[in-house]
Design a protein around this motif. Sequence first.
Motif, short mmCIF file in Angstrom:
data_model
loop_
_atom_site.label_atom_id
_atom_site.label_comp_id
_atom_site.label_asym_id
_atom_site.label_seq_id
_atom_site.Cartn_x
_atom_site.Cartn_y
_atom_site.Cartn_z
N VAL A 174 8.95 -8.02 -0.44
CA VAL A 174 8.46 -6.91 -1.27
C VAL A 174 6.99 -7.19 -1.58
O VAL A 174 6.64 -8.25 -2.11
N ALA A 175 6.13 -6.22 -1.26
CA ALA A 175 4.69 -6.36 -1.49
C ALA A 175 4.35 -5.99 -2.93
O ALA A 175 4.96 -5.11 -3.52
N SER A 176 3.34 -6.67 -3.47
CA SER A 176 2.83 -6.36 -4.81
C SER A 176 1.33 -6.07 -4.69
O SER A 176 0.74 -6.28 -3.63
N PRO A 177 0.68 -5.62 -5.78
CA PRO A 177 -0.76 -5.35 -5.70
C PRO A 177 -1.57 -6.61 -5.38
O PRO A 177 -2.61 -6.54 -4.76
N ASP A 178 -1.06 -7.75 -5.81
CA ASP A 178 -1.72 -9.03 -5.57
C ASP A 178 -0.86 -9.82 -4.60
O ASP A 178 0.26 -10.19 -4.94
N PRO A 179 -1.34 -10.08 -3.36
CA PRO A 179 -0.52 -10.81 -2.39
C PRO A 179 0.06 -12.12 -2.92
O PRO A 179 1.13 -12.54 -2.50
N ALA A 180 -0.60 -12.73 -3.87
CA ALA A 180 -0.07 -13.97 -4.45
C ALA A 180 1.17 -13.71 -5.30
O ALA A 180 1.92 -14.64 -5.60
N ALA A 181 1.38 -12.46 -5.70
CA ALA A 181 2.54 -12.12 -6.52
C ALA A 181 3.65 -11.46 -5.70
O ALA A 181 4.63 -10.96 -6.28
N ASP A 182 3.49 -11.39 -4.38
CA ASP A 182 4.57 -10.83 -3.55
C ASP A 182 5.86 -11.60 -3.83
O ASP A 182 5.83 -12.78 -4.19
N PHE A 183 6.98 -10.93 -3.68
CA PHE A 183 8.26 -11.60 -3.89
C PHE A 183 9.24 -11.11 -2.86
O PHE A 183 8.89 -10.33 -1.97
#
Length: 186
Positions: free
Chosen positions: A86-95
């Motif tokens: 699942v992508a998030s606005p910040d790639p470091a916060a993808d999960f």
Amino acid sequence: MGEPFPVLEEQILAPAPRSRLGVRRRDLDDLPVRRPGTTLVFDVDGAYRVRPVHGPLRPNEHHVVVATAVALVDMRPRTVEVEFPVASPDPAADFSARISFLCRVLDAAAVAQQGLSDLAPLLLGHLGQDQRMRWLATEFDATRMPEAARQVHRRIIAQLALAPPDIPGLAIQVVQVEIRMEGTGL
């Protein structure tokens, strides 16, 4: 990919030789070794057929002699896990979501005909049909990722309840949906 499931092994078979008396027999060593909980499915004239009798396999059984291929199918239920990114606005916060499915063969001939040896791509493809789910977390800022994860969790459960995976020859049930985020405890 781990061990194949539900088709554990497939083999092309050479024509069965004739004995000195003109009777066709197949060397049983040409076939996959049956393990507990498995069944052999033979390709006979383009139709996939489960061995119709129980007991020891005989080298002169019709479907054994005339088969052009054989598959070894695991009939025991197996849990198959898939990881859905699942992508998030910040790639470091993808999960990701880890979904566990309990899969059981209902029709060995159908799964052998499809050559199903790895269910994960089919299950991921089913989940991926909901494009909104894959990008749902991008609607949240980085401080609200736990909330985004809960939304994704609920959406996955709803999607699988309303439209469970439908793979011919298999019964598939969702066992667990787990959201995996670094450092959030979810």
